[in-house]
Design a protein around this motif. Structure first.
Motif, short mmCIF file in Angstrom:
data_model
loop_
_atom_site.label_atom_id
_atom_site.label_comp_id
_atom_site.label_asym_id
_atom_site.label_seq_id
_atom_site.Cartn_x
_atom_site.Cartn_y
_atom_site.Cartn_z
N ARG A 90 34.94 21.44 46.94
CA ARG A 90 36.15 21.13 47.52
C ARG A 90 36.59 21.95 48.63
NH1 ARG A 90 41.25 24.16 45.15
NH2 ARG A 90 41.44 23.96 47.40
N PRO A 91 37.47 21.57 49.59
CA PRO A 91 37.92 22.03 50.65
C PRO A 91 38.78 23.41 50.62
CG PRO A 91 39.16 20.00 50.45
CD PRO A 91 38.25 20.06 49.41
N ASN A 92 38.93 24.15 51.70
CA ASN A 92 39.72 25.24 51.63
C ASN A 92 39.33 26.38 50.58
OD1 ASN A 92 41.58 23.98 53.35
ND2 ASN A 92 42.65 22.74 52.14
N VAL A 93 38.25 26.92 50.68
CA VAL A 93 37.65 27.93 49.91
C VAL A 93 37.15 29.08 50.81
CG1 VAL A 93 36.18 28.65 48.06
CG2 VAL A 93 37.03 26.34 48.07
N GLU A 94 37.77 30.14 50.85
CA GLU A 94 37.38 31.23 51.67
C GLU A 94 37.14 32.63 51.02
OE1 GLU A 94 36.80 30.53 54.72
OE2 GLU A 94 37.59 28.62 54.86
N LEU A 95 36.01 33.54 51.59
CA LEU A 95 35.97 34.67 50.95
C LEU A 95 36.77 35.73 51.55
CD1 LEU A 95 33.88 36.18 49.16
CD2 LEU A 95 32.52 36.57 51.16
N LEU A 96 37.58 36.53 51.11
CA LEU A 96 38.64 37.32 51.67
C LEU A 96 37.63 38.78 52.36
CD1 LEU A 96 41.29 37.78 48.90
CD2 LEU A 96 41.69 36.84 51.16
N GLY A 97 38.34 38.99 53.60
CA GLY A 97 37.75 40.14 54.32
C GLY A 97 36.36 39.62 54.85
N GLY A 98 36.22 38.28 55.15
CA GLY A 98 34.84 37.96 55.61
C GLY A 98 34.53 38.46 57.11
N GLU A 99 33.52 38.15 57.54
CA GLU A 99 33.03 38.46 59.06
C GLU A 99 34.07 37.59 59.95
OE1 GLU A 99 29.19 37.91 62.16
OE2 GLU A 99 29.07 37.18 60.01
N GLY A 100 34.76 38.26 60.96
CA GLY A 100 35.60 38.06 61.94
C GLY A 100 36.91 38.12 61.48
N SER A 101 37.45 38.59 60.23
CA SER A 101 38.62 38.63 59.82
C SER A 101 38.90 39.86 59.09
CB SER A 101 38.89 37.35 58.51
OG SER A 101 40.05 37.64 58.31
N SER A 102 40.00 40.28 58.52
CA SER A 102 40.25 41.34 57.85
C SER A 102 41.28 41.23 56.53
CB SER A 102 41.26 42.09 58.70
OG SER A 102 42.32 41.81 58.78
N LEU A 103 40.78 42.03 55.45
CA LEU A 103 41.65 41.59 54.28
C LEU A 103 43.07 41.66 54.18
CD1 LEU A 103 41.16 41.39 51.27
CD2 LEU A 103 41.31 43.89 51.03
N VAL A 104 43.58 42.37 55.25
CA VAL A 104 45.17 42.15 55.34
C VAL A 104 45.41 41.14 55.79
CG1 VAL A 104 47.24 43.61 56.37
CG2 VAL A 104 45.28 44.99 55.51
N PRO A 131 33.66 51.74 38.78
CA PRO A 131 35.10 51.96 39.39
C PRO A 131 35.48 51.07 40.41
CG PRO A 131 33.31 53.45 40.50
CD PRO A 131 32.57 52.59 39.40
N TYR A 132 36.81 50.90 40.26
CA TYR A 132 37.69 49.58 41.12
C TYR A 132 37.74 50.17 42.50
CZ TYR A 132 38.46 48.27 36.37
OH TYR A 132 38.13 47.77 35.16
N GLY A 133 37.34 49.51 43.53
CA GLY A 133 37.52 49.71 44.99
C GLY A 133 38.90 49.75 45.31
N ARG A 134 39.53 50.42 46.59
CA ARG A 134 40.84 50.48 46.74
C ARG A 134 41.43 49.02 47.16
NH1 ARG A 134 41.12 50.86 52.58
NH2 ARG A 134 39.20 50.94 53.29
N GLU A 135 40.51 48.24 47.61
CA GLU A 135 40.93 46.74 47.83
C GLU A 135 41.56 46.17 46.68
OE1 GLU A 135 37.25 47.52 50.22
OE2 GLU A 135 37.74 47.78 48.02
N ILE A 136 41.21 46.25 45.58
CA ILE A 136 41.85 45.78 44.33
C ILE A 136 43.26 45.92 44.31
CG2 ILE A 136 41.66 47.58 42.69
CD1 ILE A 136 40.56 45.51 40.41
N ALA A 137 43.86 46.98 44.66
CA ALA A 137 45.29 47.35 44.55
C ALA A 137 45.97 46.55 45.74
CB ALA A 137 45.62 48.72 44.96
N GLN A 138 45.26 45.97 46.88
CA GLN A 138 45.82 45.33 47.87
C GLN A 138 45.97 43.92 47.46
OE1 GLN A 138 42.86 47.16 50.87
NE2 GLN A 138 44.44 46.56 52.30
#
Length: 299
Positions: A168-182, A201-208
């Protein structure tokens, strides 16, 4: 002034209370509660001191935990676990794990492979088919799919992203190269879905991620080693896997198996739409020379 909640009378009710109140518990009580949620059988077969050591807390912490949920002492809360164990069969994964523990002479490779077999059996046993189907349906029909997988979970996240883009279209990995998680999380909207893959242990990104899902109204599918992750409150569906390993580092084998199975279920959900997309992509790969050998002609 609200009345205090009644003491749980079943293990299911106690577990639900622990999960719901996890964020409000002091850190040490939360550590103890998380261990009990994920290892209920240990409460019956191990001493309080042994359980406390495995959870990384003091025995007195487990007593305080029991009292915080209305029990007179640890033994009264333990009785719920004993009663529950009498009513459910032993998990196959527990038996496999016991076999791993009893055979230390086979060498690290054999031990590791047996632990991985146990983790796969656990994932197959613990996840209800309806939860798996619901997760696949949500990911198949979401407006956009975002994959939240960081650090060691990046591998399963990349695998799912690659496979799902074939379907399917429109599938993206968050915080990938050339972008930021925020920046990526700021784009979440109702109708979107997030697949989160994580273990302790959970990384800090999980709270975001949790905050962004709650703010946006997007759906969340959580793949985790625990029912009591920081994403539990926001998750539409939770699928569990075991990260236990005899090696120095947690295992992601069953997480990879889950994402591959989810991809297969999404294909079954989308049917001809996904099949046509796969055919188009495959033809383009051959035409572009991405594959080393020419496609065999049809007779």
């Amino acid at each position: 002034m609200s009345e205090p909640a009644s003491t749980p009378t079943t293990l299911d009710a106690l577990t639900a209370r622990m999960i719901a109140e996890m964020d409000a518990l002091p850190r040490r009580l939360a550590d103890g509660a998380r261990y009990l949620i994920d290892h209920p059988d240990d409460v019956v077969i191990s001493s309080m001191r042994e359980i406390a050591a495995r959870a990384g807390v003091a025995p007195a912490t487990l007593v305080r935990l029991a009292r915080s949920f209305g029990f007179a002492d640890w033994s009264q809360m333990r009785a719920l676990y004993t009663e529950h164990l009498r009513t459910v069969p032993a998990r196959y994964a527990d038996k496999a794990r016991a076999a791993v523990e009893s055979d230390k002479a086979g060498g690290l490779m054999a031990e590791t492979f047996r632990a991985q077999e146990a983790s796969l059996a656990f994932a197959a046993q613990v996840n209800p088919p309806e939860a798996f189907t619901e997760a696949a349906r949500t990911l198949a029909h979401a407006k956009r799919v975002y994959v939240a997988a960081f650090m060691s979970c990046r591998g399963p996240g990349l695998t799912f992203t690659y496979l799902c883009k074939m379907l399917r279209p429109n599938v993206e990995l968050l915080g990938g190269e050339g972008s930021s998680l925020v920046a990526d999380l700021s784009m979440l909207e109702p109708g979107d879905a997030v697949l989160s893959i994580n273990f302790q242990p959970y990384g800090r990104e999980i709270a975001q991620v949790a905050e962004a899902v709650q703010r946006s109204g997007a759906d969340l599918i959580s793949l985790s080693d625990s029912r009591a992750t920081p994403l539990q409150a926001q998750a539409r569906t939770v699928l569990l896997y075991s990260a236990e390993s005899p090696s120095f580092f947690p295992s992601i084998v069953s997480a990879v198996a889950l994402v591959e199975s989810l991809a297969g279920a999404i294909l079954a959900e989308l049917r001809d739409t996904a099949t046509d997309r796969i055919n188009r992509i495959e033809e383009q790969l051959y035409a572009s020379g991405s594959y080393q050998h020419s496609r065999r002609s049809k007779s």
